[in-house]
Design a protein around this motif. Sequence first.
Motif, short mmCIF file in Angstrom:
data_model
loop_
_atom_site.label_atom_id
_atom_site.label_comp_id
_atom_site.label_asym_id
_atom_site.label_seq_id
_atom_site.Cartn_x
_atom_site.Cartn_y
_atom_site.Cartn_z
N ALA A 154 -6.38 -5.68 12.25
CA ALA A 154 -6.93 -5.00 13.32
C ALA A 154 -6.83 -3.51 13.27
N ILE A 155 -5.71 -2.82 12.64
CA ILE A 155 -5.55 -1.38 12.36
C ILE A 155 -6.52 -0.74 11.31
N ASP A 156 -6.77 0.41 11.67
CA ASP A 156 -7.83 1.43 11.02
C ASP A 156 -7.04 1.39 9.46
N PRO A 157 -7.84 1.21 8.22
CA PRO A 157 -7.24 1.17 6.83
C PRO A 157 -6.54 2.86 6.72
N TYR A 158 -7.25 3.93 7.20
CA TYR A 158 -6.36 5.20 7.19
C TYR A 158 -5.27 5.14 7.84
N ALA A 159 -5.11 4.72 9.05
CA ALA A 159 -3.90 4.27 9.82
C ALA A 159 -2.78 3.66 9.09
N ILE A 160 -3.06 2.66 8.15
CA ILE A 160 -2.22 1.86 7.40
C ILE A 160 -1.51 2.82 6.40
N GLY A 187 1.41 -11.18 3.25
CA GLY A 187 0.18 -10.81 3.82
C GLY A 187 0.43 -9.92 5.13
N ALA A 188 -0.46 -9.05 5.38
CA ALA A 188 -0.42 -8.15 6.51
C ALA A 188 -0.35 -8.69 7.89
N GLY A 189 -1.11 -9.89 8.08
CA GLY A 189 -1.11 -10.64 9.22
C GLY A 189 -2.10 -10.17 10.35
N VAL A 200 14.17 5.69 -1.40
CA VAL A 200 14.06 4.93 -2.44
C VAL A 200 13.02 3.70 -1.93
N LEU A 201 12.34 2.93 -3.05
CA LEU A 201 11.44 2.01 -2.44
C LEU A 201 11.94 0.83 -3.25
N ILE A 202 11.92 -0.28 -2.54
CA ILE A 202 12.17 -1.51 -2.87
C ILE A 202 10.91 -2.39 -2.54
N ALA A 203 10.43 -2.73 -3.76
CA ALA A 203 9.29 -3.88 -3.63
C ALA A 203 9.50 -5.17 -4.30
N GLU A 204 8.94 -6.17 -3.44
CA GLU A 204 8.91 -7.45 -3.94
C GLU A 204 7.54 -7.52 -4.65
N VAL A 205 7.55 -7.97 -5.95
CA VAL A 205 6.24 -7.92 -6.78
C VAL A 205 6.06 -9.32 -7.44
N SER A 206 6.26 -10.62 -6.85
CA SER A 206 6.29 -11.83 -7.62
C SER A 206 4.68 -12.11 -7.15
N VAL A 207 4.15 -11.49 -6.14
CA VAL A 207 2.75 -11.96 -5.94
C VAL A 207 2.01 -10.45 -6.00
N PRO A 208 0.80 -10.46 -7.12
CA PRO A 208 0.15 -9.30 -7.33
C PRO A 208 -0.49 -8.79 -5.95
N SER A 209 -0.28 -7.36 -6.00
CA SER A 209 -0.82 -6.58 -4.62
C SER A 209 -1.21 -5.43 -5.12
N HIS A 210 -2.70 -4.85 -4.99
CA HIS A 210 -3.03 -3.93 -5.32
C HIS A 210 -2.22 -2.48 -4.39
N GLY A 211 -1.98 -2.91 -3.30
CA GLY A 211 -1.24 -1.88 -2.34
C GLY A 211 0.19 -1.81 -2.61
N VAL A 212 0.96 -2.84 -3.09
CA VAL A 212 2.16 -2.70 -3.52
C VAL A 212 2.41 -1.63 -4.76
N ASP A 248 3.71 7.80 4.79
CA ASP A 248 4.92 8.64 5.32
C ASP A 248 6.13 7.85 5.19
N TRP A 249 5.96 6.48 5.33
CA TRP A 249 7.30 6.05 5.18
C TRP A 249 8.04 6.20 3.60
N ILE A 250 7.08 6.20 2.65
CA ILE A 250 7.42 6.20 1.41
C ILE A 250 8.10 7.60 1.00
N ARG A 251 7.41 8.84 1.85
CA ARG A 251 7.81 10.42 1.82
C ARG A 251 9.23 10.35 2.33
N THR A 252 9.35 9.80 3.32
CA THR A 252 10.53 10.22 4.13
C THR A 252 11.71 9.01 3.73
N SER A 253 11.61 8.23 2.79
CA SER A 253 12.74 7.30 2.46
C SER A 253 13.45 7.71 1.22
#
Length: 97
Positions: free
Chosen positions: A8-14, A1-3, A27-39, A20-25
Amino acid sequence: GAGAAEAAIDPYAIYARDVDWIRTSAVLIAEVSVPSHGVGYEIGFALGLGKPALALYQQGRRVSKMISGNPDANLQVRSYEDAADALRVMGDFLANI
Protein backbone atom coordinates in the motif's frame (compact mmCIF):
# COMPACT_ATOMS: atom_id res chain seq x y z
CA GLY A 1 7.72 -10.79 -0.05
CA ALA A 2 6.92 -7.31 1.02
CA GLY A 3 3.48 -8.08 2.41
CA ALA A 4 0.18 -6.26 2.18
CA ALA A 5 1.23 -3.31 4.36
CA GLU A 6 4.19 -2.48 2.13
CA ALA A 7 2.13 -2.99 -1.03
CA ALA A 8 0.00 0.00 0.00
CA ILE A 9 3.02 2.32 0.28
CA ASP A 10 3.93 4.61 -2.61
CA PRO A 11 6.82 3.17 -4.67
CA TYR A 12 8.85 6.37 -4.28
CA ALA A 13 8.48 6.16 -0.49
CA ILE A 14 9.80 2.57 -0.56
CA TYR A 15 12.73 3.61 -2.75
CA ALA A 16 13.58 6.64 -0.59
CA ARG A 17 13.36 4.59 2.62
CA ASP A 18 15.49 1.72 1.34
CA VAL A 19 18.13 3.99 -0.21
CA ASP A 20 18.33 5.92 3.08
CA TRP A 21 18.82 2.64 4.97
CA ILE A 22 21.70 1.73 2.66
CA ARG A 23 23.30 5.18 2.81
CA THR A 24 23.24 5.20 6.62
CA SER A 25 24.41 1.62 7.12
CA ALA A 26 27.98 0.40 7.37
CA VAL A 27 27.35 -2.81 5.36
CA LEU A 28 24.65 -4.58 3.37
CA ILE A 29 23.70 -8.19 3.97
CA ALA A 30 21.26 -9.63 1.45
CA GLU A 31 19.60 -13.03 1.18
CA VAL A 32 19.64 -13.91 -2.53
CA SER A 33 18.26 -17.46 -2.64
CA VAL A 34 15.17 -16.18 -4.48
CA PRO A 35 15.72 -13.77 -7.40
CA SER A 36 14.65 -10.17 -6.70
CA HIS A 37 15.20 -7.11 -8.89
CA GLY A 38 15.01 -4.91 -5.81
CA VAL A 39 17.63 -6.84 -3.85
CA GLY A 40 19.95 -6.88 -6.85
CA TYR A 41 19.54 -3.12 -7.18
CA GLU A 42 20.24 -2.65 -3.47
CA ILE A 43 23.44 -4.69 -3.71
CA GLY A 44 24.60 -2.63 -6.69
CA PHE A 45 23.68 0.60 -4.93
CA ALA A 46 25.65 -0.36 -1.81
CA LEU A 47 28.66 -1.38 -3.87
CA GLY A 48 28.43 1.91 -5.76
CA LEU A 49 28.76 3.68 -2.42
CA GLY A 50 31.82 1.57 -1.59
CA LYS A 51 30.09 -0.39 1.15
CA PRO A 52 30.93 -4.01 1.95
CA ALA A 53 28.13 -6.37 0.91
CA LEU A 54 27.40 -10.00 1.68
CA ALA A 55 25.07 -11.99 -0.59
CA LEU A 56 23.88 -15.12 1.22
CA TYR A 57 22.12 -18.03 -0.43
CA GLN A 58 20.92 -21.48 0.58
CA GLN A 59 23.19 -24.28 -0.62
CA GLY A 60 21.80 -25.84 -3.77
CA ARG A 61 20.06 -22.67 -4.98
CA ARG A 62 21.10 -20.86 -8.13
CA VAL A 63 22.35 -17.33 -7.72
CA SER A 64 22.15 -14.70 -10.42
CA LYS A 65 25.37 -14.59 -12.42
CA MET A 66 25.25 -10.80 -12.09
CA ILE A 67 25.81 -11.39 -8.37
CA SER A 68 28.07 -14.46 -8.40
CA GLY A 69 30.19 -13.09 -11.26
CA ASN A 70 30.64 -9.60 -9.83
CA PRO A 71 34.38 -9.05 -9.21
CA ASP A 72 33.90 -6.10 -6.82
CA ALA A 73 36.29 -6.58 -3.88
CA ASN A 74 33.56 -5.34 -1.51
CA LEU A 75 31.18 -8.16 -2.45
CA GLN A 76 31.24 -11.59 -0.86
CA VAL A 77 28.88 -14.31 -2.09
CA ARG A 78 28.50 -17.15 0.42
CA SER A 79 26.24 -20.17 0.82
CA TYR A 80 24.75 -21.55 4.01
CA GLU A 81 23.16 -24.84 5.05
CA ASP A 82 20.63 -23.72 7.68
CA ALA A 83 19.77 -20.73 9.88
CA ALA A 84 22.59 -21.42 12.34
CA ASP A 85 25.09 -21.63 9.48
CA ALA A 86 23.74 -18.39 7.99
CA LEU A 87 24.33 -16.66 11.33
CA ARG A 88 27.89 -18.04 11.41
CA VAL A 89 28.58 -16.80 7.85
CA MET A 90 27.20 -13.34 8.71
CA GLY A 91 29.28 -13.24 11.91
CA ASP A 92 32.44 -14.12 9.97
CA PHE A 93 31.65 -11.41 7.40
CA LEU A 94 31.08 -8.76 10.06
CA ALA A 95 34.19 -9.76 12.01
CA ASN A 96 36.39 -9.37 8.94
CA ILE A 97 35.31 -6.00 7.55
